[in-house]
Design a protein around this motif. Structure first.
Motif, mmCIF file in Angstrom:
data_model
loop_
_atom_site.group_PDB
_atom_site.id
_atom_site.type_symbol
_atom_site.label_atom_id
_atom_site.label_comp_id
_atom_site.label_asym_id
_atom_site.label_seq_id
_atom_site.Cartn_x
_atom_site.Cartn_y
_atom_site.Cartn_z
ATOM 1 N N ILE A 139 0.855 -1.176 0.000
ATOM 2 C CA ILE A 139 0.000 0.000 0.000
ATOM 3 C C ILE A 139 0.895 1.231 0.000
ATOM 4 O O ILE A 139 1.605 1.488 0.975
ATOM 5 N N PRO A 140 0.913 1.996 -1.071
ATOM 6 C CA PRO A 140 1.794 3.168 -1.118
ATOM 7 C C PRO A 140 1.396 4.205 -0.079
ATOM 8 O O PRO A 140 0.207 4.472 0.136
ATOM 9 N N GLY A 141 2.387 4.779 0.582
ATOM 10 C CA GLY A 141 2.124 5.831 1.553
ATOM 11 C C GLY A 141 1.517 5.368 2.850
ATOM 12 O O GLY A 141 0.999 6.186 3.624
ATOM 13 N N CYS A 142 1.557 4.048 3.110
ATOM 14 C CA CYS A 142 0.943 3.540 4.337
ATOM 15 C C CYS A 142 1.777 3.949 5.555
ATOM 16 O O CYS A 142 2.972 4.229 5.448
ATOM 17 N N PRO A 143 1.166 3.981 6.743
ATOM 18 C CA PRO A 143 1.940 4.283 7.952
ATOM 19 C C PRO A 143 2.991 3.211 8.215
ATOM 20 O O PRO A 143 2.885 2.073 7.739
ATOM 21 N N LYS A 144 3.995 3.562 8.973
ATOM 22 C CA LYS A 144 4.995 2.611 9.429
ATOM 23 C C LYS A 144 4.629 2.165 10.841
ATOM 24 O O LYS A 144 4.091 2.953 11.633
ATOM 25 N N LEU A 145 4.892 0.924 11.147
ATOM 26 C CA LEU A 145 4.717 0.407 12.501
ATOM 27 C C LEU A 145 6.079 -0.085 12.951
ATOM 28 O O LEU A 145 6.578 -1.098 12.458
ATOM 29 N N SER A 146 6.690 0.633 13.881
ATOM 30 C CA SER A 146 8.084 0.352 14.198
ATOM 31 C C SER A 146 8.424 0.899 15.578
ATOM 32 O O SER A 146 7.759 1.813 16.082
ATOM 33 N N ILE A 147 9.471 0.351 16.159
ATOM 34 C CA ILE A 147 9.972 0.874 17.432
ATOM 35 C C ILE A 147 11.233 1.715 17.241
ATOM 36 O O ILE A 147 11.826 2.160 18.211
ATOM 37 N N GLU A 148 11.601 1.965 15.974
ATOM 38 C CA GLU A 148 12.889 2.608 15.739
ATOM 39 C C GLU A 148 12.932 4.059 16.206
ATOM 40 O O GLU A 148 14.009 4.582 16.508
ATOM 41 N N ASN A 149 11.788 4.743 16.301
ATOM 42 C CA ASN A 149 11.776 6.130 16.756
ATOM 43 C C ASN A 149 11.416 6.286 18.228
ATOM 44 O O ASN A 149 11.265 7.405 18.719
ATOM 45 N N ILE A 150 11.231 5.162 18.920
ATOM 46 C CA ILE A 150 11.055 5.241 20.371
ATOM 47 C C ILE A 150 12.410 5.588 20.988
ATOM 48 O O ILE A 150 13.419 4.961 20.646
ATOM 49 N N PRO A 151 12.460 6.578 21.859
ATOM 50 C CA PRO A 151 13.759 6.979 22.420
ATOM 51 C C PRO A 151 14.504 5.823 23.076
ATOM 52 O O PRO A 151 13.903 4.964 23.732
ATOM 53 N N PHE A 152 15.803 5.804 22.815
ATOM 54 C CA PHE A 152 16.736 4.862 23.454
ATOM 55 C C PHE A 152 16.592 3.415 22.971
ATOM 56 O O PHE A 152 16.999 2.482 23.664
ATOM 57 N N ILE A 153 16.015 3.260 21.783
ATOM 58 C CA ILE A 153 15.976 1.931 21.153
ATOM 59 C C ILE A 153 17.026 1.929 20.056
ATOM 60 O O ILE A 153 16.978 2.756 19.136
ATOM 61 N N SER A 154 17.968 1.020 20.119
ATOM 62 C CA SER A 154 19.047 0.999 19.135
ATOM 63 C C SER A 154 18.537 0.483 17.789
ATOM 64 O O SER A 154 17.566 -0.287 17.732
ATOM 65 N N PRO A 155 19.169 0.892 16.684
ATOM 66 C CA PRO A 155 18.760 0.381 15.358
ATOM 67 C C PRO A 155 18.838 -1.135 15.259
ATOM 68 O O PRO A 155 18.036 -1.754 14.564
ATOM 69 N N GLU A 156 19.801 -1.746 15.959
ATOM 70 C CA GLU A 156 19.952 -3.205 15.895
ATOM 71 C C GLU A 156 18.727 -3.906 16.475
ATOM 72 O O GLU A 156 18.256 -4.914 15.950
#
Length: 602
Positions: free
Chosen positions: A176-193
């Motif tokens: 679905i183009p332009g769909c929201p992202k569901l992720s923890i990557e922008n939660i503070p203090f969560i490393s990319p790994e």
């Protein structure tokens, strides 16, 4: 009417000349079986029939089912509660419907507001459809531009513990183009790994659903909660390891996926073994079918236990579509019909019986009897399904020892050809439109490979239908009209057909060219078509095909898999790639049929 004498210069240009016995002998470099053996040998070299273990890619796009399996993370057997935390990242203020399925009680907050809550005893209810999955409940969601925190509180009574979320209308194989992202990557203090491993953080197990525990009030990394004498903190769900293809290529580019075109390649290889007398091609076909039966439990484990709805070969399970049932079963039923004794014949029989039951009792049809689909609309008749289902019915008839059943199956196959033609054969052009909606008449393009699937199914029925069958003359008339329409659209210089048949500004394409060449050669070989009239079309077709095959067996200019659309630009712009199995299946059968034709005397 054109004559062979008139077209002799064209035949010379294609590298064919008549010898004393009246046969047309190709140059060694374009001899059909020589060329196609190079293609088949490359496929054998490149197909390992093995899985590698991989970490599945964690897509952040909220365009399909996301799940959290708390039971595999925290264990089952006792009543408990756990939390899952993530964030929707949206490019704009937006609203949409989210579907949800879960066991027992579930409560969901978005930006600290409750958006869904159900208590009680319940089981997960997931309904697989043709190209999507339907979850039982739904609720509206409003997101603001930027980050939107989602917190889920999930209860178990002890038997199961899992929840699923997806946007309504999501499809298994589309984004679905332009769909929201569901992720923890922008939660503070969560490393990319850590964010690469999971879309969620989880914490638990706590005691009961009614009590508000600390994670509802705050999110804190490094804080311990004590429950049941155990110390709890935020972590990620259990990370699963999946089996996947070795050296996977885009657009279904591997030859041991479970689908109609790779199954078709295995079916073609069995025929190539018969045409060449070389057992290694039949060995490949058997390796393909044996591999699918051997790995089927493992694939089912990944789909049903690990919820790998997009995991490799997941279509072996819960896919009510002929592309992933009858068509890829062709090499199985063909082997049963050709070989009376071989290892695991009982396994083949059981598998084919299941597919046959699906085709005859479960696959949806229109009142006229032809197969239809629920996508993109309910109901849409696709030309593709002529090939996806009818050759299997023909093979089932050939393999039946019951004369009454054999007759009914052949009647079904014949009647379906006529019913499909009523739906999708455009008599103003004597070509197939790719698909047609019930209740309305969309002018879909004359896509080349769709016309190939239609004429191929017709050829399969004509080859095996009794001469005295009451529908045979009608089917033959459709076949001949289709052939005559096709030869008028063949490029008289290159020998190719275009990807959109009536659009010479669309690119020249191999898969349709191969199927048309095969179907016309078959007509000459079977005596349905006049050899003198149609031989030049076949030789021009083979000239085009041979120009697309390299000495190492690489095949160019194959259109990738295609959904149906009313927009001709969609077909005009479809990618074309090398070695795609959509093209290989028709290529092998074309080489076999052209070889037979060239070996026949005038």
């Amino acid at each position: 009417m054109k004559t062979l004498f008139k077209f002799l210069p064209a035949l010379v240009l294609t590298g064919y000349a008549s010898n004393a016995s009246g046969q047309y002998k190709p140059e060694p470099s374009t001899e059909p079986l020589t060329l196609i053996k190079a293609v088949a040998d490359r496929i054998i070299r490149e197909t390992p029939f093995a899985f590698q273990l991989v970490l599945p890619a964690q897509s952040a796009d909220f365009d399909f089912v996301k799940h959290v399996d708390l039971g595999r993370t925290f264990g089952l057997g006792k009543p408990a509660v756990a939390y899952a935390l993530s964030q929707f990242e949206s490019n704009a203020d937006t609203s949409f419907i989210v579907q949800v399925s879960h066991n027992d009680g579930l409560k969901i907050w978005i930006n600290n507001a409750v958006v869904y809550e159900k208590n009680g005893n319940r089981h997960v209810n997931i309904q697989p459809k043709e190209r999507d999955i339907v979850l039982e409940s739904s609720f509206p969601v409003k997101l603001r531009k930027g980050s939107n925190r989602i917190l889920v509180k999930s209860e178990t009574k002890g038997e199961e513990w899992i929840f699923y979320l997806q946007p309504k209308g999501a499809l298994i194989e589309e984004r679905i183009p332009g769909c929201p992202k569901l992720s923890i990557e922008n939660i503070p203090f969560i490393s990319p790994e850590v964010a690469k491993l999971s879309n969620w953080l989880v914490i638990g197990p706590f005691d009961g659903l009614q009590k508000a525990y600390g994670p509802e009030k705050e999110f804190s990394i490094g804080k311990l909660y004590t429950e049941r004498g155990k110390e709890l903190t935020w972590t990620i769900p259990k990370v699963e390891v999946f089996g996947d293809m070795i050296d996977p290529k885009p657009y279904w580019g591997t030859y041991y996926n479970w689908n109609y075109h790779t199954g078709g390649v295995a079916w073609a290889m069995a025929h190539l073994a018969e045409a060449t007398g070389n057992k290694k091609y039949d060995d490949f076909s058997k390796k393909w079918t044996d591999f699918m039966l051997e790995k089927k439990p493992f694939i089912g484990y990944q789909v049903n236990t690990l919820n790998g709805f997009r995991s490799i070969n997941h279509h072996l399970f819960h896919t009510p579509l002929l592309d992933f049932t009858a068509a890829p079963a062709l090499p199985f039923i063909y082997r049963l019909n050709k070989h009376k004794q071989f290892p695991n014949r009982a396994g083949y029989e059981s598998f084919v019986h299941t597919i046959k039951d699906y085709v005859l009792k479960e696959q949806i049809r229109l009142p006229g009897g032809n197969f239809t689909r629920e996508t993109p609309r309910k109901y849409t008749t696709w030309v593709d399904d002529m090939f996806m289902g009818i050759p299997f019915i023909v093979q089932a008839a050939l393999g039946s020892d019951d004369a009454d059943e054999k007759s009914k199956l052949m009647d079904d196959a014949a009647q379906q050809i006529l019913a499909f033609n009523q739906q999708v054969f455009d008599t103003s052009m004597n070509l197939y439109r790719h698909a047609q909606y019930s209740g309305s008449h969309a002018k879909m393009p004359y896509w080349s490979r769709a016309n190939g699937w239609g004429i191929w199914a017709t050829v399969e029925v004509l080859q095996h239908l009794p001469v005295a069958h009451p529908d045979r003359a009608k089917i033959m008339a459709y076949y001949k009209k289709h052939v005559d329409a096709l030869v008028k659209l063949q490029n008289r210089n290159s020998g190719f057909w275009h990807n959109v048949l009536d659009r010479p500004d669309s690119y020249e394409e191999v898969s349709g060219t191969a199927i048309f060449t095969m179907a016309i050669a078959k007509g000459i070989n079977e005596g349905w078509l006049n050899r003198e009239t149609y031989l030049p079309d076949v030789l021009l077709g083979w000239k085009a095909i041979s120009s697309s095959i390299e000495a190492d067996g690489t095949v160019h200019n194959i259109c990738v898999g295609t959904m149906s659309s009313e927009d001709v630009a969609y077909y005009m712009n479809r990618p074309k790639i090398d070695n795609d199995s959509h093209g290989i299946i028709g290529l092998v059968f074309s080489a076999i049929e052209v070889d037979k034709l060239l070996k026949k005397k005038l």
